[in-house]
Design a protein around this motif. Sequence first.
Motif, PDB file in Angstrom:
ATOM      1  N   SER A   1       0.779  -1.239   0.000  1.00  8.94           N
ATOM      2  CA  SER A   1       0.000   0.000   0.000  1.00  8.94           C
ATOM      3  C   SER A   1       0.813   1.292   0.000  1.00  8.94           C
ATOM      4  CB  SER A   1      -0.937   0.010   1.224  1.00  8.94           C
ATOM      5  OG  SER A   1      -1.727  -1.156   1.254  1.00  8.94           O
ATOM      6  N   THR A   2       2.143   1.206   0.175  1.00 11.69           N
ATOM      7  CA  THR A   2       2.981   2.398   0.143  1.00 11.69           C
ATOM      8  C   THR A   2       3.745   2.435  -1.174  1.00 11.69           C
ATOM      9  OG1 THR A   2       3.253   2.414   2.551  1.00 11.69           O
ATOM     10  CG2 THR A   2       4.850   3.659   1.271  1.00 11.69           C
ATOM     11  N   PHE A   3       3.743   3.602  -1.826  1.00 17.27           N
ATOM     12  CA  PHE A   3       4.367   3.752  -3.137  1.00 17.27           C
ATOM     13  C   PHE A   3       5.387   4.884  -3.105  1.00 17.27           C
ATOM     14  CE2 PHE A   3       0.365   1.654  -3.641  1.00 17.27           C
ATOM     15  CZ  PHE A   3       0.624   0.657  -4.575  1.00 17.27           C
ATOM     16  N   THR A   4       6.352   4.816  -4.024  1.00 16.19           N
ATOM     17  CA  THR A   4       7.410   5.820  -4.058  1.00 16.19           C
ATOM     18  C   THR A   4       7.617   6.336  -5.480  1.00 16.19           C
ATOM     19  OG1 THR A   4       9.108   4.111  -4.338  1.00 16.19           O
ATOM     20  CG2 THR A   4       8.647   4.837  -2.087  1.00 16.19           C
ATOM     21  N   CYS A   5       8.120   7.556  -5.542  1.00 15.97           N
ATOM     22  CA  CYS A   5       8.433   8.186  -6.823  1.00 15.97           C
ATOM     23  C   CYS A   5       9.431   9.297  -6.536  1.00 15.97           C
ATOM     24  CB  CYS A   5       7.157   8.743  -7.459  1.00 15.97           C
ATOM     25  SG  CYS A   5       7.295   9.106  -9.228  1.00 15.97           S
ATOM     26  N   ALA A   6      10.040   9.828  -7.567  1.00 13.52           N
ATOM     27  CA  ALA A   6      10.986  10.939  -7.403  1.00 13.52           C
ATOM     28  C   ALA A   6      10.668  12.034  -8.414  1.00 13.52           C
ATOM     29  CB  ALA A   6      12.423  10.457  -7.582  1.00 13.52           C
ATOM     30  N   SER A   7      10.717  13.276  -7.950  1.00 13.31           N
ATOM     31  CA  SER A   7      10.588  14.464  -8.812  1.00 13.31           C
ATOM     32  C   SER A   7       9.304  14.450  -9.630  1.00 13.31           C
ATOM     33  CB  SER A   7      11.799  14.552  -9.752  1.00 13.31           C
ATOM     34  OG  SER A   7      12.993  14.588  -9.015  1.00 13.31           O
ATOM     35  N   ALA A   8       8.208  14.095  -8.997  1.00 13.17           N
ATOM     36  CA  ALA A   8       6.926  14.026  -9.705  1.00 13.17           C
ATOM     37  C   ALA A   8       5.984  15.129  -9.249  1.00 13.17           C
ATOM     38  CB  ALA A   8       6.273  12.666  -9.466  1.00 13.17           C
ATOM     39  N   ASP A   9       5.029  15.462 -10.107  1.00 18.23           N
ATOM     40  CA  ASP A   9       3.831  16.181  -9.702  1.00 18.23           C
ATOM     41  C   ASP A   9       2.728  15.141  -9.514  1.00 18.23           C
ATOM     42  OD1 ASP A   9       4.991  18.776  -9.945  1.00 18.23           O
ATOM     43  OD2 ASP A   9       4.762  18.624 -12.118  1.00 18.23           O
ATOM     44  N   TYR A  10       1.632  15.529  -8.847  1.00 19.66           N
ATOM     45  CA  TYR A  10       0.601  14.541  -8.520  1.00 19.66           C
ATOM     46  C   TYR A  10      -0.790  15.058  -8.854  1.00 19.66           C
ATOM     47  CZ  TYR A  10       4.334  12.130  -6.129  1.00 19.66           C
ATOM     48  OH  TYR A  10       5.514  11.471  -5.865  1.00 19.66           O
ATOM     49  N   ILE A  11      -1.598  14.151  -9.412  1.00 16.41           N
ATOM     50  CA  ILE A  11      -3.031  14.404  -9.589  1.00 16.41           C
ATOM     51  C   ILE A  11      -3.768  13.621  -8.518  1.00 16.41           C
ATOM     52  CG2 ILE A  11      -5.017  14.235 -11.133  1.00 16.41           C
ATOM     53  CD1 ILE A  11      -3.072  14.221 -13.483  1.00 16.41           C
ATOM     54  N   VAL A  12      -4.574  14.308  -7.734  1.00 15.64           N
ATOM     55  CA  VAL A  12      -5.412  13.676  -6.713  1.00 15.64           C
ATOM     56  C   VAL A  12      -6.858  13.826  -7.167  1.00 15.64           C
ATOM     57  CG1 VAL A  12      -6.107  13.658  -4.288  1.00 15.64           C
ATOM     58  CG2 VAL A  12      -3.743  14.242  -4.909  1.00 15.64           C
ATOM     59  N   THR A  13      -7.500  12.710  -7.484  1.00 11.90           N
ATOM     60  CA  THR A  13      -8.843  12.757  -8.081  1.00 11.90           C
ATOM     61  C   THR A  13      -9.869  12.134  -7.145  1.00 11.90           C
ATOM     62  OG1 THR A  13      -7.870  12.540 -10.289  1.00 11.90           O
ATOM     63  CG2 THR A  13     -10.224  12.131 -10.087  1.00 11.90           C
ATOM     64  N   PHE A  14     -10.920  12.876  -6.875  1.00  7.97           N
ATOM     65  CA  PHE A  14     -12.085  12.331  -6.162  1.00  7.97           C
ATOM     66  C   PHE A  14     -13.026  11.722  -7.178  1.00  7.97           C
ATOM     67  CE2 PHE A  14     -10.741  16.063  -3.574  1.00  7.97           C
ATOM     68  CZ  PHE A  14     -10.320  15.371  -2.450  1.00  7.97           C
ATOM     69  N   CYS A  15     -13.505  10.511  -6.883  1.00  5.64           N
ATOM     70  CA  CYS A  15     -14.381   9.769  -7.797  1.00  5.64           C
ATOM     71  C   CYS A  15     -13.740   9.638  -9.179  1.00  5.64           C
ATOM     72  CB  CYS A  15     -15.754  10.413  -7.926  1.00  5.64           C
ATOM     73  SG  CYS A  15     -16.616  10.658  -6.367  1.00  5.64           S
ATOM     74  N   PRO A  16     -12.576   8.975  -9.261  1.00  2.00           N
ATOM     75  CA  PRO A  16     -11.900   8.862 -10.554  1.00  2.00           C
ATOM     76  C   PRO A  16     -12.738   8.204 -11.628  1.00  2.00           C
ATOM     77  CG  PRO A  16     -10.935   7.383  -8.927  1.00  2.00           C
ATOM     78  CD  PRO A  16     -11.843   8.299  -8.192  1.00  2.00           C
ATOM     79  N   GLU A  17     -13.666   7.332 -11.223  1.00  3.25           N
ATOM     80  CA  GLU A  17     -14.714   6.846 -12.135  1.00  3.25           C
ATOM     81  C   GLU A  17     -15.992   7.506 -11.652  1.00  3.25           C
ATOM     82  OE1 GLU A  17     -14.728   2.649 -12.385  1.00  3.25           O
ATOM     83  OE2 GLU A  17     -12.735   2.533 -13.273  1.00  3.25           O
ATOM     84  N   PRO A  18     -16.617   8.348 -12.454  1.00  5.96           N
ATOM     85  CA  PRO A  18     -17.755   9.177 -12.000  1.00  5.96           C
ATOM     86  C   PRO A  18     -18.799   8.364 -11.232  1.00  5.96           C
ATOM     87  CG  PRO A  18     -17.164   9.759 -14.222  1.00  5.96           C
ATOM     88  CD  PRO A  18     -16.329   8.557 -13.866  1.00  5.96           C
ATOM     89  N   SER A  19     -19.226   8.920 -10.123  1.00  8.97           N
ATOM     90  CA  SER A  19     -20.206   8.255  -9.270  1.00  8.97           C
ATOM     91  C   SER A  19     -21.284   9.229  -8.861  1.00  8.97           C
ATOM     92  CB  SER A  19     -19.534   7.678  -8.017  1.00  8.97           C
ATOM     93  OG  SER A  19     -18.935   8.698  -7.253  1.00  8.97           O
ATOM     94  N   ALA A  20     -22.459   8.691  -8.560  1.00  4.92           N
ATOM     95  CA  ALA A  20     -23.585   9.530  -8.145  1.00  4.92           C
ATOM     96  C   ALA A  20     -23.813   9.369  -6.654  1.00  4.92           C
ATOM     97  CB  ALA A  20     -24.847   9.109  -8.908  1.00  4.92           C
ATOM     98  N   ARG A  21     -24.482  10.362  -6.075  1.00  2.00           N
ATOM     99  CA  ARG A  21     -24.868  10.250  -4.666  1.00  2.00           C
ATOM    100  C   ARG A  21     -26.348  10.518  -4.571  1.00  2.00           C
ATOM    101  NH1 ARG A  21     -21.053  12.079  -0.427  1.00  2.00           N
ATOM    102  NH2 ARG A  21     -20.692   9.864  -0.474  1.00  2.00           N
TER     103      ARG A  21
END
Length: 256
Positions: A236-256
């Motif tokens: 569950s822990t991931f690593t990267c170097a010199s990256a930018d990040y996209i943080v997406t809520f509901c990456p697959e569209p969902s309804a409420r």
Amino acid sequence: MSTSTQSYITFLILFFLQFIKGSYSTTFNIVNKCSYTVWPGILTGAGTPPLSTTGFTLAPGESNTIAIPAAWSGRIWGRTLCSQDTATGKFSCITGDCDSSTEECAGGGAAPPATLAEFTLNGAGGLDFYDVSFVDGYNLPIKVEPQGGTGAGNCTATGCVVDLNAGCPTELRVVNSGNGEESVACKSACEAFGDPQYCCSGAYATPETCKPSSYSQFFKSACPLAYSYAYDDGTSTFTCASADYIVTFCPEPSAR
């Protein structure tokens, strides 16, 4: 304007640009693909520079890009079903509330249950460490995607694209009584029962003694890359170097 004055102004501009470049090494693009409004909250870890914002509104389809200082650590989450009391002016949310009474969280963390995107940038070996966690429960899907990473690390997207609220075990459900008992979040077993075996505390405070439960397996089977309990590090822990990040809520569209 004299030549010396022009040279001084040029120096100041170059110094300022270099300062900005050196102070902000990463950007987070926070995106809402949910069919409902999300109010992102941000908590900076102790000893690292604060960000320009700690909370804001994202309507469906909106995004916000934030400059992140070097060596930053902290967490991002989504607040849902928020409103402002017309009499008192107090701002509050049914899930993920940071108890600040305003849209800005101002140092307040997410009240469980809430899905957390967690970051430590420029950590050991110059790597960014990141994860999506259900240790404090779940309230909406989140995906973290590194962009343009180089060097050591696997730079893999992680998170959860599944809406788990409808299938949440009854004893873990948080319901919105104002909307027909709709399930709007799913507690962790630790939050629901307070039992040391679920909280990885007391006699269960080591990886050897604290094992997955049927409740953590509910989260893990649906979202195998996310933290399902406190010692779920290996997958569950991931690593990267010199990256930018996209943080997406509901990456697959969902309804409420």
